[in-house]
Design a protein around this motif. Structure first.
Motif, PDB file in Angstrom:
ATOM      1  N   ALA A 260      -4.767   4.847   0.985  1.00 59.34           N
ATOM      2  CA  ALA A 260      -3.851   3.961   2.250  1.00 59.34           C
ATOM      3  C   ALA A 260      -3.985   2.512   1.925  1.00 59.34           C
ATOM      4  O   ALA A 260      -3.041   2.082   2.046  1.00 59.34           O
ATOM      5  CB  ALA A 260      -4.350   4.334   3.526  1.00 59.34           C
ATOM      6  N   ALA A 261      -5.110   2.220   1.324  1.00 58.90           N
ATOM      7  CA  ALA A 261      -5.329   0.514   1.119  1.00 58.90           C
ATOM      8  C   ALA A 261      -4.561   0.295  -0.017  1.00 58.90           C
ATOM      9  O   ALA A 261      -4.085  -0.850  -0.132  1.00 58.90           O
ATOM     10  CB  ALA A 261      -6.876   0.261   0.801  1.00 58.90           C
ATOM     11  N   GLU A 262      -4.532   1.353  -1.142  1.00 55.81           N
ATOM     12  CA  GLU A 262      -3.700   1.139  -2.264  1.00 55.81           C
ATOM     13  C   GLU A 262      -2.347   0.860  -1.921  1.00 55.81           C
ATOM     14  O   GLU A 262      -1.469   0.048  -2.661  1.00 55.81           O
ATOM     15  CB  GLU A 262      -4.071   2.108  -3.460  1.00 55.81           C
ATOM     16  N   GLN A 263      -1.796   1.641  -1.091  1.00 57.36           N
ATOM     17  CA  GLN A 263      -0.521   1.759  -0.670  1.00 57.36           C
ATOM     18  C   GLN A 263      -0.133   0.439   0.146  1.00 57.36           C
ATOM     19  O   GLN A 263       1.049  -0.279   0.008  1.00 57.36           O
ATOM     20  CB  GLN A 263      -0.006   2.992   0.207  1.00 57.36           C
TER      21      GLN A 263
ATOM     22  N   ASN B 167       8.870   5.077   0.314  1.00 57.96           N
ATOM     23  CA  ASN B 167       8.108   3.793   0.967  1.00 57.96           C
ATOM     24  C   ASN B 167       7.060   3.502   1.254  1.00 57.96           C
ATOM     25  O   ASN B 167       6.359   4.537   1.313  1.00 57.96           O
ATOM     26  CB  ASN B 167       9.192   3.509   2.290  1.00 57.96           C
ATOM     27  N   ALA B 168       6.384   2.304   0.806  1.00 54.36           N
ATOM     28  CA  ALA B 168       4.791   2.120   0.437  1.00 54.36           C
ATOM     29  C   ALA B 168       4.314   2.250   1.835  1.00 54.36           C
ATOM     30  O   ALA B 168       3.285   2.744   2.119  1.00 54.36           O
ATOM     31  CB  ALA B 168       4.564   0.922  -0.056  1.00 54.36           C
ATOM     32  N   ASP B 169       5.019   1.732   2.901  1.00 54.37           N
ATOM     33  CA  ASP B 169       4.506   1.734   4.393  1.00 54.37           C
ATOM     34  C   ASP B 169       4.304   3.233   4.997  1.00 54.37           C
ATOM     35  O   ASP B 169       3.419   3.557   5.617  1.00 54.37           O
ATOM     36  CB  ASP B 169       5.350   0.862   5.253  1.00 54.37           C
ATOM     37  N   ILE B 170       5.475   4.043   4.361  1.00 54.34           N
ATOM     38  CA  ILE B 170       5.204   5.485   4.978  1.00 54.34           C
ATOM     39  C   ILE B 170       4.137   6.163   4.347  1.00 54.34           C
ATOM     40  O   ILE B 170       3.481   6.866   4.809  1.00 54.34           O
ATOM     41  CB  ILE B 170       6.616   6.005   4.738  1.00 54.34           C
ATOM     42  N   ARG B 171       3.942   5.890   3.003  1.00 60.11           N
ATOM     43  CA  ARG B 171       3.089   6.679   2.283  1.00 60.11           C
ATOM     44  C   ARG B 171       1.553   6.111   2.731  1.00 60.11           C
ATOM     45  O   ARG B 171       0.682   6.915   2.695  1.00 60.11           O
ATOM     46  CB  ARG B 171       3.250   6.359   0.762  1.00 60.11           C
ATOM     47  N   ARG B 172       1.557   4.848   2.879  1.00 61.17           N
ATOM     48  CA  ARG B 172       0.354   4.416   3.650  1.00 61.17           C
ATOM     49  C   ARG B 172      -0.143   5.256   4.856  1.00 61.17           C
ATOM     50  O   ARG B 172      -1.190   5.689   5.203  1.00 61.17           O
ATOM     51  CB  ARG B 172       0.351   3.039   3.876  1.00 61.17           C
ATOM     52  N   LEU B 173       0.855   5.330   5.790  1.00 58.28           N
ATOM     53  CA  LEU B 173       0.476   6.202   6.802  1.00 58.28           C
ATOM     54  C   LEU B 173       0.176   7.474   6.724  1.00 58.28           C
ATOM     55  O   LEU B 173      -0.302   8.180   7.503  1.00 58.28           O
ATOM     56  CB  LEU B 173       1.723   5.807   7.957  1.00 58.28           C
ATOM     57  N   ASP B 174       0.969   7.989   5.847  1.00 59.52           N
ATOM     58  CA  ASP B 174       0.677   9.688   5.495  1.00 59.52           C
ATOM     59  C   ASP B 174      -0.730   9.777   4.929  1.00 59.52           C
ATOM     60  O   ASP B 174      -1.531  10.746   5.509  1.00 59.52           O
ATOM     61  CB  ASP B 174       1.426   9.978   4.285  1.00 59.52           C
ATOM     62  N   SER B 175      -1.286   8.632   4.165  1.00 60.99           N
ATOM     63  CA  SER B 175      -2.700   8.754   3.995  1.00 60.99           C
ATOM     64  C   SER B 175      -3.669   8.524   5.181  1.00 60.99           C
ATOM     65  O   SER B 175      -4.659   9.148   5.078  1.00 60.99           O
ATOM     66  CB  SER B 175      -3.134   7.810   2.692  1.00 60.99           C
ATOM     67  N   GLN B 176      -3.132   7.551   5.864  1.00 56.32           N
ATOM     68  CA  GLN B 176      -4.005   7.182   7.289  1.00 56.32           C
ATOM     69  C   GLN B 176      -4.098   8.748   8.046  1.00 56.32           C
ATOM     70  O   GLN B 176      -5.208   8.833   8.513  1.00 56.32           O
ATOM     71  CB  GLN B 176      -3.436   6.168   7.804  1.00 56.32           C
ATOM     72  N   ARG B 177      -2.937   9.336   8.154  1.00 58.49           N
ATOM     73  CA  ARG B 177      -2.907  10.454   8.796  1.00 58.49           C
ATOM     74  C   ARG B 177      -3.899  11.709   8.479  1.00 58.49           C
ATOM     75  O   ARG B 177      -4.832  12.179   9.243  1.00 58.49           O
ATOM     76  CB  ARG B 177      -1.378  10.944   9.113  1.00 58.49           C
TER      77      ARG B 177
END
Length: 422
Positions: free
Chosen positions: A122-125, A249-259
């Motif tokens: 998530a941090a990398e995204q 989208n990087a923001d959506i992929r970040r939230l996928d990892s956070q979820r």
């Protein structure tokens, strides 16, 4: 001789400095500088480095813990069993190598390690999103500078044309051909053009400041910009653009990892209800003096079963579940935001591209009208209002054409950001 040599060196240095100042700044160079130097991108890069370190910390629980322990104690104690007033001195020294290893903890370590790994992703995204934001800021500022510079050129041409009309009107008035009203109208138009030029130059300087700030170099001297020559790419299908954005989208992929990390954290929190099986071993030397001379060792397996923790485990599990619900809702919200950004940028690209065609034709007609009006006034058959209207229409049309051209490029940059491109 030394003075002449110094003057020559200084002249070469000045020429070199002037050459560096005149170097063309390309869009790719500006974008690369923004990604590398802007504080927001640097902060996101540092956060990603920290997340990688935390992931390695979580994995350390899989490995044995090895330590060296040594101590020496000398004491004098009273022992009534030895008789009245009896005291005894003791001396103990030991040194050992100790090893501890968790054998099985029913998902505590694996859950924590998985959550840390996903938080690292998530941090990398987030870092990728920060780089994309930096690139978008630079592109917007870069295109605004180009538009502002072209606006300055247009306003200068208008000011020069109105100054020529003012001279003509004053000459006609001196000859008694035209009235004082023509001179007053021409002078008012000239002052209005000079005012517009001052405003355009200030807007250009502000745009340059914004560009330098977006590049993370607020104190640098402005450099001439390279005009983009590549045509705008073909506009993708709107539905396909939305699909790509939701996938890339990087923001959506970040939230996928956070979820996913929140799900792993919830499982790790519930594992605190379960026992922990661990092993320990040590080997060393111990004696009644220091350094110790006798060898000692120990080995064993332990089982720890939690019975009651003051409801902390239950509340940790509730906290983890709440975090999972929160990040899931945030992801749904981000889907709406990204979809809106894609639609808005897609429509803006289409609208600005259409405006480029219409404003180009508008500008061509306005320039022809201005040329004809100027010729008529120069020949003495036109009126001052006619040429003033023609000049105003020409500068308005040119401004609209400049704005449309760079609006299309800015909208395309926003669409690429929504699609997850840098």
């Amino acid at each position: 001789m030394n003075a002449a040599r110094f003057a020559l060196i200084a002249a070469f240095a000045a020429l070199a400095a002037g050459a560096r100042a005149a170097e063309i700044l390309t869009l790719d160079e500006a974008v690369a500088a923004g990604r590398e130097n802007h504080p927001r991108a640097s902060a996101a890069r540092a956060a990603a480095d920290g997340a990688r370190a935390r992931a390695l910390q979580a994995y350390s629980a899989y490995y044995p813990q090895i330590s060296i322990a040594a101590d020496w104690t000398r004491s004098r104690a009273f022992y009534p069993i030895l008789g009245a007033g009896a005291a005894k001195e003791t001396e103990v020294g030991s040194a050992s190598l100790q090893l501890r290893q968790t054998l099985y903890d029913f998902g505590r370590t694996s859950g924590a390690a998985k959550a840390a790994r996903l938080n690292r992703a998530a941090a990398e995204q987030a870092h990728a999103a920060a780089r994309q934001d930096a690139a978008l800021r630079v592109k917007e500022a870069y295109y605004l500078v180009l538009a502002a510079e072209k606006q300055v050129v247009a306003e200068r041409e208008t000011a020069a044309a109105r100054e020529e009309v003012f001279r003509q009107a004053r000459g006609y008035f001196d000859e008694g051909v035209r009235s004082k009203l023509d001179v007053s109208r021409a002078e008012a138009g000239l002052h209005a053009a000079n005012t517009a030029l001052i405003r355009a130059e200030n807007n250009r300087d502000l745009a340059r400041v914004e560009l330098a700030s977006s590049m993370g170099r607020p104190d640098t001297e402005p450099r001439p910009l390279a005009e983009p020559t590549a045509p705008l790419p073909e506009l993708p299908d709107r539905a396909e653009a939305r699909r790509r954005a939701l996938a890339d989208n990087a923001d959506i992929r970040r939230l996928d990892s956070q979820r996913d990390a929140a799900q792993a954290g919830a499982r790790a929190a519930r594992s605190d209800y379960l026992p922990v099986l661990s092993g320990a071993a040590s080997a060393g030397r111990a004696d009644g003096s220091f350094p110790p001379g006798g060898s000692v060792w120990s080995a064993g397996i332990g089982l720890s079963v939690p019975l009651f923790s003051g409801f902390s485990t239950r509340e940790k599990a509730r906290e983890a579940d709440a975090a999972l619900r929160a990040v899931s809702a945030e992801r749904e919200d981000m889907e709406l935001i990204v979809g809106k950004e894609v639609d808005a940028a897609w429509l803006a690209v289409r609208e600005a591209s259409a405006r480029m065609d219409s404003t180009g034709k508008q500008e061509q007609s306005a320039r022809e009208s201005r040329t004809l009006a100027s010729a008529r006034y120069r020949e003495g058959v036109g009126i001052i209002i006619e040429i003033a209207d023609a000049q105003a229409s020409a500068i308005d049309a040119e401004t609209a054409r400049i704005q449309a051209a760079y609006d299309a490029r800015i909208a395309r940059a926003r669409l690429e950001r929504a699609l997850g491109k840098e």
